[in-house]
Design a protein around this motif. Structure first.
Motif, PDB file in Angstrom:
ATOM      1  N   VAL A 117       0.835  -1.206   0.000  1.00 55.95           N
ATOM      2  CA  VAL A 117       0.000   0.000   0.000  1.00 55.95           C
ATOM      3  C   VAL A 117       0.871   1.258   0.000  1.00 55.95           C
ATOM      4  N   GLU A 118       2.042   1.170   0.595  1.00 55.28           N
ATOM      5  CA  GLU A 118       2.958   2.313   0.605  1.00 55.28           C
ATOM      6  C   GLU A 118       3.395   2.669  -0.816  1.00 55.28           C
ATOM      7  N   LYS A 119       3.606   1.660  -1.662  1.00 62.29           N
ATOM      8  CA  LYS A 119       3.927   1.915  -3.066  1.00 62.29           C
ATOM      9  C   LYS A 119       2.791   2.668  -3.745  1.00 62.29           C
ATOM     10  N   LEU A 120       1.558   2.270  -3.461  1.00 60.13           N
ATOM     11  CA  LEU A 120       0.390   2.964  -3.996  1.00 60.13           C
ATOM     12  C   LEU A 120       0.340   4.398  -3.468  1.00 60.13           C
ATOM     13  N   HIS A 121       0.610   4.564  -2.192  1.00 55.65           N
ATOM     14  CA  HIS A 121       0.543   5.875  -1.539  1.00 55.65           C
ATOM     15  C   HIS A 121       1.524   6.866  -2.151  1.00 55.65           C
ATOM     16  N   PHE A 122       2.725   6.407  -2.468  1.00 53.09           N
ATOM     17  CA  PHE A 122       3.751   7.291  -3.000  1.00 53.09           C
ATOM     18  C   PHE A 122       3.821   7.285  -4.525  1.00 53.09           C
ATOM     19  N   GLY A 123       2.833   6.689  -5.179  1.00 54.60           N
ATOM     20  CA  GLY A 123       2.732   6.758  -6.631  1.00 54.60           C
ATOM     21  C   GLY A 123       3.626   5.801  -7.389  1.00 54.60           C
ATOM     22  N   LYS A 124       4.155   4.789  -6.741  1.00 52.18           N
ATOM     23  CA  LYS A 124       5.005   3.817  -7.426  1.00 52.18           C
ATOM     24  C   LYS A 124       4.212   2.618  -7.924  1.00 52.18           C
ATOM     25  N   ALA A 125       2.935   2.579  -7.588  1.00 54.85           N
ATOM     26  CA  ALA A 125       2.031   1.523  -8.063  1.00 54.85           C
ATOM     27  C   ALA A 125       0.676   2.166  -8.343  1.00 54.85           C
ATOM     28  N   ARG A 126      -0.073   1.566  -9.247  1.00 54.17           N
ATOM     29  CA  ARG A 126      -1.379   2.131  -9.598  1.00 54.17           C
ATOM     30  C   ARG A 126      -2.514   1.490  -8.821  1.00 54.17           C
ATOM     31  N   LYS A 127      -2.355   0.219  -8.447  1.00 51.96           N
ATOM     32  CA  LYS A 127      -3.374  -0.453  -7.643  1.00 51.96           C
ATOM     33  C   LYS A 127      -2.746  -1.635  -6.923  1.00 51.96           C
ATOM     34  N   VAL A 128      -3.462  -2.151  -5.951  1.00 49.35           N
ATOM     35  CA  VAL A 128      -2.984  -3.309  -5.196  1.00 49.35           C
ATOM     36  C   VAL A 128      -3.951  -4.469  -5.421  1.00 49.35           C
ATOM     37  N   HIS A 129      -3.455  -5.660  -5.211  1.00 45.24           N
ATOM     38  CA  HIS A 129      -4.258  -6.854  -5.441  1.00 45.24           C
ATOM     39  C   HIS A 129      -4.339  -7.683  -4.167  1.00 45.24           C
ATOM     40  N   PHE A 130      -5.532  -8.114  -3.850  1.00 47.33           N
ATOM     41  CA  PHE A 130      -5.726  -9.043  -2.751  1.00 47.33           C
ATOM     42  C   PHE A 130      -5.372 -10.442  -3.243  1.00 47.33           C
ATOM     43  N   LYS A 131      -4.956 -11.304  -2.332  1.00 44.03           N
ATOM     44  CA  LYS A 131      -4.621 -12.679  -2.688  1.00 44.03           C
ATOM     45  C   LYS A 131      -5.909 -13.483  -2.844  1.00 44.03           C
ATOM     46  N   LYS A 132      -6.053 -14.127  -3.990  1.00 47.88           N
ATOM     47  CA  LYS A 132      -7.216 -14.967  -4.233  1.00 47.88           C
ATOM     48  C   LYS A 132      -6.988 -16.335  -3.605  1.00 47.88           C
ATOM     49  N   PHE A 133      -8.046 -17.114  -3.549  1.00 47.66           N
ATOM     50  CA  PHE A 133      -7.983 -18.426  -2.903  1.00 47.66           C
ATOM     51  C   PHE A 133      -6.929 -19.321  -3.535  1.00 47.66           C
ATOM     52  N   ASP A 134      -6.790 -19.269  -4.863  1.00 46.60           N
ATOM     53  CA  ASP A 134      -5.853 -20.161  -5.542  1.00 46.60           C
ATOM     54  C   ASP A 134      -4.486 -19.530  -5.792  1.00 46.60           C
ATOM     55  N   ASP A 135      -4.255 -18.296  -5.305  1.00 44.37           N
ATOM     56  CA  ASP A 135      -2.943 -17.656  -5.447  1.00 44.37           C
ATOM     57  C   ASP A 135      -1.940 -18.281  -4.490  1.00 44.37           C
ATOM     58  N   ASP A 136      -0.702 -18.323  -4.936  1.00 48.76           N
ATOM     59  CA  ASP A 136       0.364 -18.803  -4.058  1.00 48.76           C
ATOM     60  C   ASP A 136       0.740 -17.706  -3.070  1.00 48.76           C
ATOM     61  N   ILE A 137       1.118 -18.102  -1.883  1.00 47.80           N
ATOM     62  CA  ILE A 137       1.557 -17.158  -0.869  1.00 47.80           C
ATOM     63  C   ILE A 137       2.705 -17.798  -0.108  1.00 47.80           C
ATOM     64  N   SER A 138       3.642 -16.984   0.286  1.00 42.16           N
ATOM     65  CA  SER A 138       4.743 -17.493   1.088  1.00 42.16           C
ATOM     66  C   SER A 138       4.591 -16.948   2.513  1.00 42.16           C
ATOM     67  N   VAL A 139       5.064 -17.721   3.446  1.00 39.76           N
ATOM     68  CA  VAL A 139       5.004 -17.327   4.848  1.00 39.76           C
ATOM     69  C   VAL A 139       6.428 -17.324   5.363  1.00 39.76           C
ATOM     70  N   GLU A 140       6.826 -16.188   5.908  1.00 42.11           N
ATOM     71  CA  GLU A 140       8.164 -16.103   6.481  1.00 42.11           C
ATOM     72  C   GLU A 140       8.084 -15.507   7.864  1.00 42.11           C
ATOM     73  N   ASN A 141       9.175 -15.596   8.573  1.00 41.43           N
ATOM     74  CA  ASN A 141       9.237 -15.154   9.946  1.00 41.43           C
ATOM     75  C   ASN A 141      10.193 -13.971  10.034  1.00 41.43           C
ATOM     76  N   LYS A 142      10.082 -13.168  11.088  1.00 39.95           N
ATOM     77  CA  LYS A 142      10.966 -12.021  11.247  1.00 39.95           C
ATOM     78  C   LYS A 142      12.296 -12.393  11.875  1.00 39.95           C
ATOM     79  N   SER A 143      12.405 -13.585  12.401  1.00 38.68           N
ATOM     80  CA  SER A 143      13.648 -13.992  13.062  1.00 38.68           C
ATOM     81  C   SER A 143      14.133 -15.328  12.481  1.00 38.68           C
ATOM     82  N   ASN A 144      15.347 -15.682  12.847  1.00 38.48           N
ATOM     83  CA  ASN A 144      15.888 -16.965  12.384  1.00 38.48           C
ATOM     84  C   ASN A 144      15.276 -18.102  13.173  1.00 38.48           C
TER      85      ASN A 144
END
Length: 144
Positions: A117-144
């Protein structure tokens, strides 16, 4: 000085796992998609509330200065449009799924949604997309 890019590669292997393990992984990805989409929706609401502020528009049209940038930042923070503001939001969402997704994983998903959303806010993107049910998503952690 130019940065030298190191090539990176990824490789995919099929996993031979038991049915219950597969269901557990699929459930975690489904929850991660839900958390990401809810954070993206909340970030968009906050983005729109910042853009709806008359003072924000007035400052954007004015001459650039450090004072102006500081005031714009204050308006964004007052509307909760920050990465850490979204981390506070994701605490409530993550609490519903705490058995399946950790707080650091949820915060990382919130960070990704905010950066989108920050990219959208500062004009570096035109729109954002929500993840659909069949879209791939990765899950990562903030620590090792």
């Amino acid at each position: 000085m130019a940065r030298k890019c190191t090539p990176t590669y990824s490789i995919e292997f099929s996993l031979n796992i038991l049915a219950w393990q597969k269901h557990r992984i699929e459930k975690k990805f489904k929850i991660a998609r839900t958390v990401y989409n809810s954070c993206l929706g909340e970030a968009l609401k906050r983005h729109k509330s910042v853009k709806a502020t008359k003072e924000y528009h007035t400052l954007l049209k004015g001459p650039k200065s450090k004072e102006r940038d500081h005031r714009l930042s204050e308006i964004r923070l007052a509307n909760g449009f920050s990465e850490y503001g979204l981390h506070d939001f994701v605490k409530l969402v993550q609490h519903k799924f705490k058995g399946n997704i950790g707080s650091l994983e949820a915060q990382k998903l919130a960070t990704r949604a905010f950066q989108t959303v920050e990219k959208l806010h500062f004009g570096k993107a035109r729109k954002v997309h929500f993840k659909k049910f069949d879209d791939d998503i990765s899950v990562e952690n903030k620590s090792n």
